[in-house]
Design a protein around this motif. Structure first.
Motif: not given
Length: 279
Positions: A88, A92, A244-245, A247-252, A268
């Motif tokens: 993930e 990114l 932000e990065a 958060d994006s990986v966490s959501v994925a 998030p």
């Protein structure tokens, strides 16, 4: 049972030979491997011959020195591709490094150290080696501090006794009191920093990555030379970018944020917004 013990011992000896190549010069004589492993010369030579036949080591035809072969690369690549955080975060991280011009690293905790899963270099932070597979101390790195946020103060002291907080530079945090204060601030603002605590002339900003349960499972950092990271000028920008990065990986990974009032779960946490409002 005796046969099993003998097989286990053979595996342990072969692994010890491979580990001899993890530190020091990349090419070793048989005598160097003997010194690293404590095995006999004949046993070491036999193991190296077997490992060579399986592509785990290779021997230079001119010097006769041994180095690691291509088989470990295959195993490492498969292991990385199977790791959910690596899958993930890879694309990114590559895009983030290109955008900010600095290095981007992702790591997980393995016992009392951090373990790099990936790293990318931006044009302002070139490297001629990869970090994947390397281990670094938790208390002296931004990534490590984020990973320590998964533990409470008692758990941190059990994992890292006082003697484990050894200094690498004059700026390394070497007491749990100082580390506790730093981590409390990192938890409040959503990111951790490290300025010349592991190595002179290096600094970074890091943020934690969470899994679907909300637990901190990894961390991502933006790092590079002190002069190009330039935290005095770029801290807010880089903190927002790394959060932000993360958060994006966490959501994925399935993280949906802490439960909101009257709901089962909210979005998030929005730490990036908090980072944008303070330095």
């Amino acid at each position: 049972m005796a046969s099993d013990q003998g097989n286990n011992q053979s595996v342990e000896r072969a692994v010890s030979v491979l580990r001899a190549f993890l530190a020091g010069p990349p090419e070793l004589r048989v005598s160097d491997v003997v010194r690293h492993t404590g095995l006999g010369a004949s046993t070491t030579s036999r193991l190296l011959t077997t490992l060579e036949s399986l592509d785990y080591v290779e021997r230079d035809g001119v010097s006769g020195l041994y180095r690691l072969g291509v088989a470990p690369i295959t195993l490492g690549g498969v292991a990385l591709n199977q790791h959910p955080v690596h899958r993930e975060a890879r694309q990114l991280g590559q895009e983030l490094a290109a955008r900010v011009g600095l290095g981007v690293n992702v790591a997980v905790r393995r016992s009392a150290s951090l373990f790099y899963l990936l790293n990318f270099e931006g044009p302002l932070a070139p490297r001629n080696t990869v970090l994947s597979g390397q281990r670094k101390p938790l208390h002296a790195t931004g990534l490590g501090k984020c990973l320590l946020l998964a533990l409470d103060a008692g758990e941190r002291r059990a994992l890292l006794p006082d003697e484990a907080l050894r200094p690498f530079t004059a700026r390394t945090l070497t007491s749990h009191r100082a580390l506790d204060e730093h981590l409390a601030e990192a938890a409040r603002r959503g990111y951790a920093t490290e300025v010349e605590e592991l190595a002179h002339g290096r600094s970074c900003v890091a943020a934690p990555i969470r899994d679907r349960s909300g637990a901190i499972t990894a961390a991502i950092s933006i790092s590079g030379p002190l002069s190009t990271v330039d935290l005095d000028r770029r801290k807010r920008e880089l903190a927002r970018a790394v959060i932000e990065a993360a958060d994006s990986v966490s959501v994925a990974l399935g993280y949906v944020g802490p439960p909101g009032p009257g709901t089962d779960a909210g979005p998030p946490a929005g730490a990036a917004a908090r980072a944008g409002g303070r330095s």
